[in-house]
Design an enzyme around this catalytic site. Structure first.
Site, short mmCIF file in Angstrom:
data_model
loop_
_atom_site.label_atom_id
_atom_site.label_comp_id
_atom_site.label_asym_id
_atom_site.label_seq_id
_atom_site.Cartn_x
_atom_site.Cartn_y
_atom_site.Cartn_z
N ASP A 114 0.56 -0.84 0.16
CA ASP A 114 0.08 0.28 -0.09
C ASP A 114 1.07 1.59 -0.15
O ASP A 114 0.36 2.38 0.71
CB ASP A 114 -0.60 -0.05 0.91
CG ASP A 114 -1.78 -1.45 1.42
OD1 ASP A 114 -2.26 -1.70 0.37
OD2 ASP A 114 -1.87 -1.78 2.25
N HIS B 15 -3.11 -2.09 -6.84
CA HIS B 15 -2.54 -0.66 -6.50
C HIS B 15 -3.43 0.66 -7.94
O HIS B 15 -3.96 0.18 -8.03
CB HIS B 15 -1.47 -1.15 -7.73
CG HIS B 15 -0.12 -1.80 -7.49
ND1 HIS B 15 0.65 -2.79 -8.21
CD2 HIS B 15 -0.05 -1.86 -6.12
CE1 HIS B 15 1.48 -2.84 -7.17
NE2 HIS B 15 0.86 -3.38 -6.31
#
Length: 418
Positions: A13, A41
């Site tokens: 992340d 993503h």
């Protein structure tokens, strides 16, 4: 830019998709080399906002081939949906999908879910997408290869072989397991659901080697971060694949790869989703989490929030053998009154701790000067507030690796190049 590997320095992340999307403008191929449908993503560009789970973030460059490498475990229906989503946005999809990648089946997701339920409070925090069971089957030589989708007789035979081995174990360990599909039904489902992308299946090594000979720009994209690596992460709270740059060649189909650049992406604060230890966890996290929009891209789970952990990040940078760092989401720190960096750990086993030693560590902080200005419009490093510049420079000094990119927002143009 012949070969760039983009990897995570933290726990995932970090904003790798945003960095890959930025770098992909000059890439001839964008390659995913591990993982599957278990992490997302986020990419914001002229086509819209996307949470990519299996497609490489370079898919939006019309001159770029998107490659799904042999190190991946591919969820077939999810990939079809992802392809349909980007096509609907007007993207010209150019794909190469490795025949040596492994399929992650609905049965694997069921097994993943049943195991998390069995573990109860000891659960690993899995996304329940079936990643661990799929990789496990691959290791046990019971996995289903993507290439067999073009050999239906072999596909049926191997699925039956897997079921004969797997189902007695599942029913013994999980009495509630009600999976009843036959090998024939699974085979037909796979042939139906993979119709949108079966034509892209190939030996990806050949087109990638051809591009290498042309000195083309190759961009390799990892999933998750060093803290979740199967070997070097906080085991057992890791993913089930190797997420380091060293694996990029193996997992992409170019085992002899020697990348010129390794970009470790680090967030300007710490966050983590799933189970594990966040040494720098903030006492009050909710407001900051909401303002920074820190929720898991797959599950929507709230991420644990913490101050920048220079110890863990430096370890990640070293594990990745990073040549440079991209620092993301520094704009989220504007207005934070209590700004600090963890520069060391206090406690036993503070050097290279392994779980559960990490749970007993406490952070040693260095206070930093905060800033209030909105920096989302800054496009040069010198235009940042002095306090923000000092924050970046202090992290750079602690890492021992240059910070070459600083993102001040999710849009492509919100990137400062140093």
């Amino acid at each position: 830019m012949p070969s760039i590997v983009v990897v995570g320095a933290n726990w995932g992340d970090e904003g790798k998709g945003r960095i890959v999307d930025f770098l992909a403008e000059n890439a001839s191929a964008s390659i995913r080399f591990q993982g599957g449908n278990n992490a997302g993503h986020t990419v914001v560009n002229d086509f819209g906002t996307f949470k990519l789970h299996q497609l490489p973030s370079g898919i939006f460059n019309p001159d770029c081939i998107a490659v799904l490498g042999p190190g991946m475990v591919i969820s077939p229906s999810a990939l079809s949906e992802e392809i349909a989503e980007v096509k609907a946005a007007g993207v010209n999809v150019k794909l190469c999908i490795s025949d040596r990648a492994t399929l992650c089946l609905p049965l694997h997701a069921l097994e993943d879910t049943l195991e998390e339920l069995r573990l109860g409070d000891a659960a690993y925090g899995s996304t329940r997408q079936g990643i661990s069971p799929a990789y496990g089957d691959r290791v046990m030589k019971k996995g289903i290869l993507v290439g067999w989708l073009n050999q239906p007789d072999v596909l049926l035979e191997r699925i039956q072989f897997m079921l004969d081995w797997k189902m007695p174990q599942l029913k013994a360990l999980y009495p509630s397991c009600d999976f009843s599909q036959t090998a024939e039904e699974m085979t037909q489902w796979l042939l139906d659901v993979t119709a949108p992308w079966r034509a892209f299946i190939c030996n990806v090594t050949e087109p990638l080697k051809a591009l290498q000979k042309q000195n083309a720009n190759l961009l390799f994209e990892a999933q998750l971060g060093a803290g979740r690596d199967l070997v070097y992460g906080e085991y057992p709270y890791t993913t089930s694949s190797n997420v380091t740059a060293a694996y990029a060649g193996i997992g992409s189909g170019l085992p002899a790869l020697r990348p010129e650049r390794v970009v470790a992406v680090a967030k300007s604060f710490s966050s983590s989703v799933g189970t594990g230890t966040l040494v720098t966890a903030m006492e009050e996290q909710d407001n900051f989490r909401e303002s920074a929009n820190e929720y898991g891209a797959v599950t929507g789970r709230p991420r644990d929030m913490g101050y920048f952990d220079a110890v863990a990040t430096r370890n990640g940078v070293e594990l990745q053998a990073a040549t440079e760092i991209a620092l993301t989401k520094i704009d989220c720190l504007s207005g934070m009154k209590d700004l600090k960096i963890c520069v060391a750990y206090d406690g036993d086993h503070s050097e290279n701790p392994i779980w559960p030693q990490t749970a007993a560590l406490s952070p040693v902080y260095e206070n930093m000067q905060p800033w209030d200005e909105d920096i989302t419009g800054c496009r040069t490093f010198d235009s940042l507030p002095i306090a923000a510049q000092q924050y970046v420079e202090r992290i750079e000094a602690l890492m021992g690796v240059p910070i070459t990119m600083v993102s001040v927002g999710p849009e492509r143009e919100q990137m400062i190049i140093r």
